[in-house]
Design an enzyme around this catalytic site. Structure first.
Site, PDB file in Angstrom:
ATOM      1  N   LEU A  78       3.715 -14.229  20.755  1.00 29.57           N
ATOM      2  CA  LEU A  78       3.621 -15.681  20.619  1.00 29.57           C
ATOM      3  C   LEU A  78       2.189 -16.204  20.731  1.00 29.57           C
ATOM      4  CD1 LEU A  78       6.833 -16.810  22.547  1.00 29.57           C
ATOM      5  CD2 LEU A  78       6.525 -16.434  20.095  1.00 29.57           C
ATOM      6  N   HIS A  79       1.310 -15.467  21.414  1.00 23.28           N
ATOM      7  CA  HIS A  79      -0.064 -15.976  21.525  1.00 23.28           C
ATOM      8  C   HIS A  79      -0.823 -15.886  20.198  1.00 23.28           C
ATOM      9  CE1 HIS A  79      -2.378 -12.004  22.680  1.00 23.28           C
ATOM     10  NE2 HIS A  79      -1.606 -11.827  21.647  1.00 23.28           N
ATOM     11  N   ASP A  80      -0.252 -15.197  19.209  1.00 20.58           N
ATOM     12  CA  ASP A  80      -0.865 -15.125  17.878  1.00 20.58           C
ATOM     13  C   ASP A  80      -0.594 -16.383  17.051  1.00 20.58           C
ATOM     14  OD1 ASP A  80      -1.960 -12.602  18.217  1.00 20.58           O
ATOM     15  OD2 ASP A  80      -0.164 -11.584  17.498  1.00 20.58           O
TER      16      ASP A  80
END
Length: 211
Positions: free
Chosen positions: A17-19
Site C-alpha cells: 500500500l505504501h506504493d
C-alpha cells in the site's frame, strides 16, 4: 488488485500500500474487503506507521521518514503513512474497525534485519538460524539490499542503496548495506553451503541460503 482479489479467509498485504496514493489504496482495500467473509475475515497489512508525535525513542523514526522520501522520489503517489492517514484510508474502504500492533522492525524470512549489524553479529545470527532449520529441503530467506560494486549507473536504486548505507552508518554502531562479496562472506562464515540471490523491483534483493 484494482479489479478483483481472490476469495480468502484473510488477505495479506506486505509493503504494497505504501506504493500507492490514498485513492488507489482505498480501491485495493475495498476489493480486499469484498474478498473476505463478513464474519471472521480480515486483511493483514504489514507496512510502516510514521510517528507524528515526535517520539524520539523510536529507533526507526529517521529510517521511516527516509523511506517516505524514497516513496516520493520513486513512485507517482506512494508514501509512508501516519496512524491518522491509515485511519482515513481504512475507514474510507468501509472497514468497521482495525487494530495496530507495532513490531520491532521496519517490516514484519529475515527482512531488513541483518543490515543493522556488523559482520560478526550477522554470522552469529545466521548460525542460529542454520541450527533452527532441518538439514534437507529448508532454507533461510533474507530480504535486504545488495550494493552494486561494478559501477552500474543504469540501476535505478543505486543511489538509494548507498543512501541507506549512510543511514546505517549514522544510526547503528556496526550496521551497513553489503555488496555481493560481503554477503558471500557472512553466509559462508555462518556455515551455509550455498546461496542464491534474486533481484526484485525494489531496494532489496531476496537472498536464499541453504544448509
Amino acid at each position: 488488485m484494482f479489479s478483483s482479489v481472490p476469495k480468502a479467509d484473510a488477505v495479506f498485504l506486505k509493503w504494497i500500500l505504501h506504493d500507492w496514493g490514498d485513492e488507489e489504496c482505498i480501491k485495493i482495500l475495498r476489493k480486499c474487503r469484498e474478498a473476505i467473509p463478513e464474519e471472521n475475515g480480515r486483511v493483514i497489512i504489514v507496512d510502516a506507521v510514521i510517528d507524528e508525535d515526535g517520539n524520539n525513542e523510536d529507533r526507526f523514526k529517521d529510517v521511516k521518514l527516509m523511506l517516505d522520501m524514497v516513496m516520493m522520489a520513486y513512485t507517482t503517489t506512494g508514501k509512508e503513512r501516519t496512524l491518522k492517514k491509515w485511519d482515513y484510508v481504512i475507514k474510507k474502504a468501509r472497514f468497521s474497525r482495525y487494530t495496530v500492533k507495532s513490531i520491532h522492525a521496519m517490516q514484519s524470512v529475515i527482512m531488513w534485519i541483518l543490515h543493522d549489524w556488523g559482520d560478526e553479529e550477522c554470522i552469529k545470527i545466521l548460525r542460529k538460524y542454520r541450527e533452527a532449520i532441518p538439514k534437507e529441503n529448508e532454507r533461510v530467506i533474507i530480504v535486504d539490499a545488495v550494493i552494486d560494486e561494478d559501477g552500474n549507473n543504469e540501476y535505478r536504486f543505486k543511489d538509494v542503496k548507498f543512501m541507506l548505507d549512510m543511514v546505517m552508518m549514522a544510526h547503528t554502531t556496526t550496521g551497513k548495506e553489503r555488496t555481493l562479496k560481503d554477503w558471500d562472506y557472512v553466509i559462508k562464515e555462518a556455515g551455509f553451503s550455498r546461496h542464491t540471490i534474486k533481484s526484485i523491483h525494489a531496494t532489496q534483493s531476496v537472498i536464499m541460503v541453504f544448509p
